[in-house]
Each structure stands twice: as structure tokens, then as C-alpha cells.
Design a protein around this motif. Structure first.
Motif, PDB file in Angstrom:
ATOM      1  N   LEU A 192      13.465 -34.123 -37.782  1.00  0.00           N
ATOM      2  CA  LEU A 192      13.700 -32.829 -38.419  1.00  0.00           C
ATOM      3  C   LEU A 192      14.548 -33.086 -39.661  1.00  0.00           C
ATOM      4  O   LEU A 192      15.718 -33.458 -39.568  1.00  0.00           O
ATOM      5  N   ILE A 193      13.942 -32.890 -40.823  1.00  0.00           N
ATOM      6  CA  ILE A 193      14.554 -33.347 -42.066  1.00  0.00           C
ATOM      7  C   ILE A 193      15.341 -32.215 -42.744  1.00  0.00           C
ATOM      8  O   ILE A 193      14.821 -31.144 -42.995  1.00  0.00           O
ATOM      9  N   ASP A 194      16.610 -32.467 -42.957  1.00  0.00           N
ATOM     10  CA  ASP A 194      17.438 -31.653 -43.844  1.00  0.00           C
ATOM     11  C   ASP A 194      17.865 -32.604 -44.949  1.00  0.00           C
ATOM     12  O   ASP A 194      18.697 -33.486 -44.732  1.00  0.00           O
ATOM     13  N   HIS A 195      17.261 -32.458 -46.128  1.00  0.00           N
ATOM     14  CA  HIS A 195      17.423 -33.505 -47.140  1.00  0.00           C
ATOM     15  C   HIS A 195      18.868 -33.677 -47.601  1.00  0.00           C
ATOM     16  O   HIS A 195      19.213 -34.712 -48.179  1.00  0.00           O
ATOM     17  N   TYR A 196      19.751 -32.708 -47.310  1.00  0.00           N
ATOM     18  CA  TYR A 196      21.150 -32.890 -47.680  1.00  0.00           C
ATOM     19  C   TYR A 196      21.769 -34.081 -46.950  1.00  0.00           C
ATOM     20  O   TYR A 196      22.692 -34.722 -47.464  1.00  0.00           O
ATOM     21  N   LEU A 197      21.263 -34.381 -45.758  1.00  0.00           N
ATOM     22  CA  LEU A 197      21.804 -35.515 -45.017  1.00  0.00           C
ATOM     23  C   LEU A 197      21.428 -36.847 -45.650  1.00  0.00           C
ATOM     24  O   LEU A 197      21.945 -37.889 -45.262  1.00  0.00           O
ATOM     25  N   GLY A 198      20.523 -36.820 -46.632  1.00  0.00           N
ATOM     26  CA  GLY A 198      20.188 -38.023 -47.370  1.00  0.00           C
ATOM     27  C   GLY A 198      20.985 -38.186 -48.643  1.00  0.00           C
ATOM     28  O   GLY A 198      20.838 -39.195 -49.348  1.00  0.00           O
ATOM     29  N   LYS A 199      21.823 -37.214 -48.971  1.00  0.00           N
ATOM     30  CA  LYS A 199      22.600 -37.284 -50.204  1.00  0.00           C
ATOM     31  C   LYS A 199      23.785 -38.240 -50.046  1.00  0.00           C
ATOM     32  O   LYS A 199      24.425 -38.306 -48.991  1.00  0.00           O
ATOM     33  N   GLU A 200      24.077 -38.960 -51.099  1.00  0.00           N
ATOM     34  CA  GLU A 200      25.047 -40.043 -51.047  1.00  0.00           C
ATOM     35  C   GLU A 200      26.415 -39.592 -50.559  1.00  0.00           C
ATOM     36  O   GLU A 200      27.045 -40.257 -49.735  1.00  0.00           O
ATOM     37  N   LEU A 201      26.907 -38.466 -51.056  1.00  0.00           N
ATOM     38  CA  LEU A 201      28.257 -38.038 -50.688  1.00  0.00           C
ATOM     39  C   LEU A 201      28.349 -37.579 -49.249  1.00  0.00           C
ATOM     40  O   LEU A 201      29.403 -37.699 -48.613  1.00  0.00           O
ATOM     41  N   LEU A 202      27.259 -37.056 -48.696  1.00  0.00           N
ATOM     42  CA  LEU A 202      27.288 -36.700 -47.281  1.00  0.00           C
ATOM     43  C   LEU A 202      27.250 -37.951 -46.414  1.00  0.00           C
ATOM     44  O   LEU A 202      27.915 -38.016 -45.380  1.00  0.00           O
ATOM     45  N   LYS A 203      26.480 -38.944 -46.867  1.00  0.00           N
ATOM     46  CA  LYS A 203      26.448 -40.195 -46.112  1.00  0.00           C
ATOM     47  C   LYS A 203      27.785 -40.938 -46.220  1.00  0.00           C
ATOM     48  O   LYS A 203      28.106 -41.761 -45.372  1.00  0.00           O
ATOM     49  N   ASN A 204      28.551 -40.636 -47.255  1.00  0.00           N
ATOM     50  CA  ASN A 204      29.860 -41.259 -47.449  1.00  0.00           C
ATOM     51  C   ASN A 204      30.972 -40.539 -46.692  1.00  0.00           C
ATOM     52  O   ASN A 204      32.082 -41.067 -46.568  1.00  0.00           O
ATOM     53  N   MET A 205      30.703 -39.332 -46.178  1.00  0.00           N
ATOM     54  CA  MET A 205      31.765 -38.508 -45.624  1.00  0.00           C
ATOM     55  C   MET A 205      32.466 -39.186 -44.441  1.00  0.00           C
ATOM     56  O   MET A 205      33.697 -39.106 -44.304  1.00  0.00           O
ATOM     57  N   MET A 206      31.710 -39.838 -43.577  1.00  0.00           N
ATOM     58  CA  MET A 206      32.341 -40.496 -42.428  1.00  0.00           C
ATOM     59  C   MET A 206      33.201 -41.668 -42.878  1.00  0.00           C
ATOM     60  O   MET A 206      34.290 -41.889 -42.341  1.00  0.00           O
ATOM     61  N   ASN A 207      32.736 -42.436 -43.872  1.00  0.00           N
ATOM     62  CA  ASN A 207      33.565 -43.527 -44.396  1.00  0.00           C
ATOM     63  C   ASN A 207      34.848 -42.985 -45.013  1.00  0.00           C
ATOM     64  O   ASN A 207      35.939 -43.528 -44.806  1.00  0.00           O
ATOM     65  N   LEU A 208      34.697 -41.908 -45.789  1.00  0.00           N
ATOM     66  CA  LEU A 208      35.855 -41.312 -46.454  1.00  0.00           C
ATOM     67  C   LEU A 208      36.902 -40.877 -45.437  1.00  0.00           C
ATOM     68  O   LEU A 208      38.097 -41.140 -45.601  1.00  0.00           O
ATOM     69  N   ARG A 209      36.452 -40.227 -44.384  1.00  0.00           N
ATOM     70  CA  ARG A 209      37.380 -39.681 -43.390  1.00  0.00           C
ATOM     71  C   ARG A 209      37.928 -40.732 -42.438  1.00  0.00           C
ATOM     72  O   ARG A 209      39.118 -40.743 -42.123  1.00  0.00           O
ATOM     73  N   PHE A 210      37.050 -41.587 -41.936  1.00  0.00           N
ATOM     74  CA  PHE A 210      37.429 -42.424 -40.796  1.00  0.00           C
ATOM     75  C   PHE A 210      37.675 -43.886 -41.148  1.00  0.00           C
ATOM     76  O   PHE A 210      38.008 -44.686 -40.273  1.00  0.00           O
ATOM     77  N   ALA A 211      37.530 -44.251 -42.429  1.00  0.00           N
ATOM     78  CA  ALA A 211      37.833 -45.620 -42.835  1.00  0.00           C
ATOM     79  C   ALA A 211      39.086 -45.676 -43.712  1.00  0.00           C
ATOM     80  O   ALA A 211      39.383 -46.713 -44.302  1.00  0.00           O
ATOM     81  N   ASN A 212      39.802 -44.548 -43.804  1.00  0.00           N
ATOM     82  CA  ASN A 212      41.028 -44.486 -44.599  1.00  0.00           C
ATOM     83  C   ASN A 212      42.167 -43.967 -43.731  1.00  0.00           C
ATOM     84  O   ASN A 212      42.066 -42.876 -43.153  1.00  0.00           O
ATOM     85  N   THR A 213      43.235 -44.722 -43.659  1.00  0.00           N
ATOM     86  CA  THR A 213      44.349 -44.388 -42.768  1.00  0.00           C
ATOM     87  C   THR A 213      45.002 -43.057 -43.111  1.00  0.00           C
ATOM     88  O   THR A 213      45.420 -42.306 -42.231  1.00  0.00           O
ATOM     89  N   PHE A 214      45.095 -42.751 -44.404  1.00  0.00           N
ATOM     90  CA  PHE A 214      45.933 -41.633 -44.825  1.00  0.00           C
ATOM     91  C   PHE A 214      45.283 -40.266 -44.652  1.00  0.00           C
ATOM     92  O   PHE A 214      45.964 -39.246 -44.676  1.00  0.00           O
ATOM     93  N   PHE A 215      43.954 -40.181 -44.489  1.00  0.00           N
ATOM     94  CA  PHE A 215      43.328 -38.869 -44.391  1.00  0.00           C
ATOM     95  C   PHE A 215      43.495 -38.225 -43.015  1.00  0.00           C
ATOM     96  O   PHE A 215      43.796 -37.043 -42.903  1.00  0.00           O
ATOM     97  N   GLU A 216      43.277 -38.978 -41.966  1.00  0.00           N
ATOM     98  CA  GLU A 216      43.243 -38.382 -40.631  1.00  0.00           C
ATOM     99  C   GLU A 216      44.520 -37.629 -40.258  1.00  0.00           C
ATOM    100  O   GLU A 216      44.455 -36.527 -39.704  1.00  0.00           O
ATOM    101  N   PRO A 217      45.729 -38.148 -40.547  1.00  0.00           N
ATOM    102  CA  PRO A 217      46.945 -37.407 -40.155  1.00  0.00           C
ATOM    103  C   PRO A 217      47.070 -36.027 -40.804  1.00  0.00           C
ATOM    104  O   PRO A 217      47.739 -35.147 -40.251  1.00  0.00           O
ATOM    105  N   MET A 218      46.471 -35.829 -41.975  1.00  0.00           N
ATOM    106  CA  MET A 218      46.614 -34.535 -42.638  1.00  0.00           C
ATOM    107  C   MET A 218      45.321 -33.716 -42.584  1.00  0.00           C
ATOM    108  O   MET A 218      45.222 -32.676 -43.219  1.00  0.00           O
TER     109      MET A 218
END
Length: 506
Positions: A192-218
Motif C-alpha cells: 500500500l503505497i503512500d509516496h510520502y514515505l519515499g521522500k528523503e526527509l521522512l526516511k531520515n526522520m528516524m536517524n534524526l531522532r534516534f541516532a542523536n543523543t541530544f534530541f530524545e531528552p527534549m
């Protein structure tokens, strides 16, 4: 060889292994706008980049009768044939056959055609993998998918069914859709295709949130005041009014595209990065979202502005239509992380510019040492130019002690100037060829999302809520600023900032 080259080669190897060197990609609805504007250009780019197995054939199928010359014109309608390389060779693997969407004999004919094309091109029995891409109206999803499975499916091979949104119009219609699709096809074969899930920034969202120490606490209600997710489109519904009038702004992009942005921003950390673990956290999040109330909703419909026509002037739109071309809805999450944090999701046609972004607005510092210090914001630009930047406050350089707003900026086109980012449809078709479900929508997730939106949609339709007017090419209804202000939003748009320059007078 760069790290990106290594990743691409790894993916190509996964495709070759999964498809054993051959695949027939069948585009159902090959004469339609979606195929012309999105599907064929994506397939061409993948052909150029050599993502396809050696024995690949692309078969178009639609009700329109046309010869190969006319079909190839449609295939290349959104491809720059003067500048792009490999167009002639690409067209050699593109074939076409016409038929109906609800006739058994038509699909028997399609199967014979595919078999014949495969035979002429030396496709071996163990390479007869088939991918069916449904670029057709929603009302024929079921008859088409059933006949693809019954008459064109290849036993003992890799088969996949790609279905575009919309997936129902409310909870009941989605449940019927799921019953029909999954009653015929195995769940692992359906994408079931939602093409937004293929966009680069959405695919980067998990890396942004969970691969950086400083984001999760805030990343919670202690530090975040509100989250705004916005999609603005400068064009109206001209030519698509008949479709849009049936769905409206909420069903068109908020319940699907923008809800995916919401999911990735708000979900808890999954136990691992597997598709199953991510889907589990998305569903858990959506089950904690309260059904949207009408009081947390603002609807609009664009009107004429100079030579720009009103929505209701479209001949395909029903007279007196109450369909909203603009909508803002506020989501509330009933969990500890996001208690009392409003997620304000906005979308509109015929607006002042084009952008899709997520804007996370942090709370003001208590006991402000510097008067009227602007809030910090984390802004994620999804379209048109990928970027992530954090707005922060700094001393004005030089003798001044004044506060100056600046930013930590990751703008992709500046930082990664040699990297070609694949478009969403390219990335998702590659995922299908790999047999990878991570960037597709799941059944449990869709059921949970419709639970959030269905009561509101039914109330709007039952009570015939009239949308607020707004002129074509503007920011939306006049009440918009007043509406979002109720939820603590401070309008700190980029236009309101005096961005620092390299030649600041110290």
C-alpha cells in the motif's frame, strides 16, 4: 567508491537476488495521469541507473486502444527526451495491450500478452516474476486485483501488488477494502503505497531522532510547545475537481501523507529498525490519539482572485459544493510524552506558495534574561528543497549585546551537492523489487488512523459544515491566525526573521 555507491550496489544485488534476473512490471491504468506523470518517469530513472534485472519488461494495460507509437508518446510525456540518455532503449522494453477492468477475458488476454513478451525476450521460467502496479481509480481496485491474481499471477514466482491511495473513505469502507484485497492476495505480496514515505526527509526522520543523543531528552511535552505540519500547494483543483469533490482536503492528504509525517515525529522509539517494529510503534501512537473534534478543525474553500478561478467554477465540481480545499486539524495524543501538546496539521490548495514542512516549536525559557527572545524551532523542510535547521538565539557579533536569531543549517543541495536524491516513486518501486515493506503502510496502522478521522468526517458531512472562503493564492481563511493562536502558536515564519548575513556591521 563512495559509501553511497556501495549502498546502491548492495541494493541492486538485493533486487537481482529477489527477482532472479527477471521481472515483468504490469502498469494497470497505463493511459492515466498518474502513470504518465509519476510511474513511467520513475521507471525510466531506474532503468537509467541500472536497477532493473537484465530480463525486465514493462507492460502497460488500460481500456484505451492505441498502437505502440501512441503509447510510447504517453510513456515519455513527462520525460525530457532531448536531454535524457537511453530513452530509445527504454522504450524497447515498454509494451502495451488494451482491455477492460472487469472482464475475465481481458485479463486472460493480458496474461497471454505477458507470456508472449517474456518468451520473445528469452525470459526463463524461473524469471517470470510479476509486479502489478494499480494506477487506476479506487472503484476498480477490487475487480482489477482479483483478476490479476486469478489470471495473470505466476505460481512459484515473486508476485507483488502495488496499490495507490485512497484506501477507503472512512473506517467501514477501509475495512471492506482490506477484506477484499487481503482476501485475495497474501499480505506479504501487497504494498500500500503512500509516496510520502519515499521522500528523503521522512526516511531520515528516524536517524534524526534516534541516532542523536541530544534530541530524545527534549522530545516531549516538557520542552515542546506545539508541532505544526504543513502542506501548501499554489495550484487549484482545475481538471481534478470531480475526484477532489468526492474526497476533500482531509481525505486527500491529511489522513495519509501528513499523518505519516506526524507518525514519524511523534512515535516512541521502536525496539529495532525492522518494518514490523516501526509499524508497531506507529499503530500504538495512533491508538493513543483522540478522535478529532470539530472545534479543533478549520475548513476553507478557495474563491476567485483576479484571473484565478474559484473551486466551484470548475465544471466537474458539483454546484454549491461544501468540499473543503483547505483544512487545519489539531491532534491530541493521550500519553505521557505528548500530554497537552497540540499537533496542528494544515493543508490547502490554491495557496500562496509551495512547501511541505514540519515545524517543532519549543517552549519559551522561564525568566527571559533577554527581552522578547524568540522561541527555538526545529524546522524540517520536506519539499521543495530538503533541509533541516534549528533556529537558535545568539549574541549579535561585534560591540552589540543584542540578541540575534541564527540557525544550525543542514540544507541538502548545499551540503550534498554531488548526491542525486531519488524521487519518492523511484525509491518505493526499488523497495518493492527488493521485497522490502518498511516504507509502506500497514493494515493495523490504517485501521487506527481511520478511527481518529471518521467521526469528524461524518459530522462534517451530516451537519453540512460550510468551509470558510479564502482567495486563490493566499495563506488560507482569514480566521487561520486566530485559530492556531488558540493552541499557543507564535507565527515565527522565516519572513519574520532578520537572517544574519556575512557582512553584518559589528
Amino acid at each position: 567508491m563512495t559509501g553511497n555507491d556501495t549502498a546502491i550496489n548492495k541494493i541492486k544485488e538485493q533486487v537481482r537476488k529477489n527477482l532472479n534476473g527477471g521481472v515483468s512490471i504490469v502498469i494497470i491504468g497505463a493511459s492515466g495521469d498518474l502513470a504518465k506523470k509519476k510511474t513511467f518517469p520513475a521507471l525510466f530513472k531506474l532503468y537509467q541507473q541500472k536497477f532493473f534485472p537484465e530480463k525486465t519488461q514493462i507492460i502497460g494495460y488500460a481500456r484505451t486502444e492505441m498502437d505502440d507509437e501512441e503509447y510510447h508518446k504517453r510513456v515519455t510525456m513527462s520525460i525530457d527526451t532531448e536531454k535524457e540518455e537511453g530513452v530509445k532503449d527504454f522504450l524497447k522494453i515498454c509494451h502495451y495491450v488494451s482491455g477492460q477492468y472487469d472482464e475475465d477475458d481481458s485479463f486472460k488476454k493480458l496474461n497471454d500478452f505477458v507470456n508472449d513478451v517474456e518468451k520473445k525476450n528469452g525470459v526463463k521460467d524461473d524469471q517470470k516474476n510479476r509486479i502489478f502496479y494499480l494506477a487506476v481509480p479506487a472503484q476498480v481496485y477490487v475487480p482489477v486485483s482479483e483478476r490479476c491474481k486469478k489470471f495473470v499471477y505466476q505460481d512459484g514466482a515473486y508476485n507483488a501488488l502495488i496499490v495507490e491511495k485512497p484506501f477507503g473513505k472512512d473506517s467501514d469502507t477501509y475495512k471492506q477494502f482490506a477484506k477484499d484485497i487481503y482476501g485475495t492476495w497474501d499480505r506479504n505480496e501487497v504494498y500500500l503505497i503512500d509516496h510520502y514515505l519515499g521522500k528523503e526527509l521522512l526516511k531520515n526522520m528516524m536517524n534524526l531522532r534516534f541516532a542523536n543523543t541530544f534530541f530524545e531528552p527534549m522530545w516531549n511535552s516538557k520542552y515542546i510547545d506545539n508541532v505544526q505540519i504543513t502542506l501548501k500547494e499554489p495550484f487549484g483543483c482545475e481538471g481534478r475537481g470531480g475526484y477532489f469533490d468526492e474526497y476533500g482536503a482531509i481525505r486527500d492528504v491529511i489522513q495519509n501523507h501528513l499523518l505519516q509525517v506526524f507518525n514519524l515525529i511523534a512515535m516512541d522509539r521502536p525496539k529495532d529498525a525492522s518494518p514490523e517494529a516501526v509499524a508497531e510503534e506507529k499503530t500504538k501512537l495512533l491508538n493513543a490519539v483522540k478522535p478529532i473534534k470539530l472545534e479543533d478543525t478549520l475548513l476553507g474553500q478557495y474563491t476567485r482572485n483576479g484571473d484565478k478561478p474559484a473551486y466551484q467554477e470548475d465544471d466537474t465540481v458539483e454546484d454549491g459544493s461544501l468540499t473543503s480545499t483547505f483544512a487545519t486539524v489539531v491532534l491530541w495524543i493521550d500519553n505521557e510524552r505528548w500530554s497537552n501538546v497540540p499537533f496542528i496539521i494544515k493543508s490547502g490548495k490554491a495557496m500562496d506558495n509551495y512547501k511541505c514542512e514540519a515545524r517543532i516549536q519549543f517552549k519559551k525559557l522561564p525568566g527571559d534574561l533577554f527581552k522578547d527572545t524568540p522561541r527555538n524551532e526545529l524546522v524540517i523542510n520536506i519539499e521543495p528543497d530538503e533541509a533541516v535547521y534549528l533556529k537558535l538565539n545568539s549574541k549579535h557579533p561585534g560591540y552589540s549585546d543584542d540578541n540575534l536569531v541564527t540557525d544550525l543549517d543542514l540544507t541538502y543541495k548545499e551540503r550534498y551537492d554531488n548526491l542525486k536524491i531519488p524521487k519518492a516513486y523511484e525509491a518505493l518501486i526499488v523497495d518493492v523489487m527488493r521485497g522490502r515493506h518498511a516504507n509502506f503502510v500497514g493494515d493495523d496502522e490504517l485501521q487506527a488512523s481511520w478511527r481518529v478521522f471518521t467521526p469528524l468526517l461524518h459530522q462534517i458531512e451530516k451537519e453540512k459544515i460550510k468551509p470558510e472562503p479564502y482567495p486563490h493564492g493566499t495563506r488560507g481563511p482569514e480566521k487561520l491566525d486566530e485559530f492556531v493562536k488558540k493552541y499557543g502558536v507564535e507565527r515565527l515564519s522565516d519572513e519574520d526573521y532578520e537572517w544574519p548575513s556575512k557582512d553584518l556591521d559589528g
